[in-house]
Write an enzyme that holds these catalytic residues in place. Sequence first.
Site, PDB file in Angstrom:
ATOM      1  CB  SER A 256       3.410   5.204  -2.376  1.00 54.78           C
ATOM      2  OG  SER A 256       2.722   6.111  -1.287  1.00 54.78           O
ATOM      3  CG  ASP A 350      -3.183   1.493   0.527  1.00 51.75           C
ATOM      4  OD1 ASP A 350      -2.506   1.851   1.513  1.00 51.75           O
ATOM      5  OD2 ASP A 350      -2.815   1.740  -0.558  1.00 51.75           O
ATOM      6  CG  HIS A 384       0.837   2.121   0.874  1.00 49.76           C
ATOM      7  ND1 HIS A 384      -0.263   2.699   0.049  1.00 49.76           N
ATOM      8  CD2 HIS A 384       1.825   3.076   0.919  1.00 49.76           C
ATOM      9  CE1 HIS A 384       0.378   3.688  -0.860  1.00 49.76           C
ATOM     10  NE2 HIS A 384       1.601   4.016  -0.244  1.00 49.76           N
TER      11      HIS A 384
END
Length: 445
Positions: A256, A350, A384
């Site tokens: 991330s 995602d 994600h």
Amino acid sequence: MLYRAFYFLHLKPLTRVSVRMSASDRPTAVGLHFIPTRCHFDDTVQVIVRGLFPKQMVKLVAEVEDDKGMIFRSSAVHRATEHGEVDLNSSPSLGGTYNGTEPMGLFWSLGPLTPHNKFTWWDASRPVLVDVKVVSHERPEHVLAKETHQRRFMKEGVQRVVVTDGRIRGTLFIPPGPGPFPGIVDLYTLGGGPSEPRASLLANKGFVVLALAFYRYKDLPKKVDKLDLEYFEEGVRFLQKHPKVKGSGVGVISISKSGDLALSMASFLSGIKAVVTINGCCANTLFPLKYKDTIIPALMGDLKKVTLTEQGLLDISKAIPDPTANENLATVIPVECADCNFMFVASEDDMNWDSVFFAELAAQRLRDSGKENFEIVRYPKAGHFVDVPYMPFYPSGVHAAVGKVVTFGGEAKTNAHAQVDLWGRVQEFFHKHLDTGNAQHKAML
């Protein structure tokens, strides 16, 4: 005497029939077995139930409490074989939190009873204790068997050292043995704290790993308006100087927001040989990044592009603009300056941002500079958060930058399989680029 003998000969089959009709008065105890009885968090375990009636329907329920006090639960409905056995390696779940034959389904499908919470485990020296029980499908309040499975992060001999060296803060994990070992800096997501589970599990595989915090941890700032790359440089130097670490260069693993930090480290700092970014961005995001006299501005989200899902959650996947637009070019990280190998991991579902698009942009920038020092790994239907194997799925939660609940995307089963696949790839990638010519790591696998 003949009458008594005749009586008992006929009584036994009658008694057996009455027991079969009563699930609460079975002749032998139901047994719940884990093989092995305890293991590491990223290892598989065989779950077997024995002593059931033929074709009996039962439900298995798993429950665990994380370090925030959040309860996570999963379940699976199974039909016993003719021999009164349920083996999760071969018996399909007919309902519950997952369906089909999934040997580790009870673990990866654990979900929070309070929605939108991520499984949190701060101290890798403590095992995760998963309580599993077998209940009657018709009478769920009737517990037939229950056991606790212990899932450890650190193998025997791994050292866990809390780091307070100069400015840097975090946790260092050192494998057993004389070394030296390849070193890895582990950066986790927005929030700034260290990820001890991933770092400790990597140490089990023969790496010295520094889980580096960068804010909101111990005496580090609770909030930041900019990040200093020199802080991360101190972390790299600390790791390189450690006597158990090979001096040829270190790796970085990220996810991330920390993905763009990892790319920045590779682009501006020396001594980085291999970088894994999991669903990261190719531009500096959210905070300006300073390195000596250079400041990379932040690529910020556009709140006007935030929408609502059918479930009423925020969809921020389109909020981060195209970093290659003229007004955003200054935010793009110059990965072509890096002298290392990259693994760009991108989930196709995602919903935090377009990880596939960002991975392709970074790869094209390298190609344009005549470099092929990268690979792209894509996972359809994964979300994600692609974490270590069997980490509970995290499809939605409060976003640290947004301050509200957002959807992170993904489908639980596919995400779980992606985590297992990626884990093997990550180890192979780091051993290939950090441990060349050393066979010692083979003994750690």
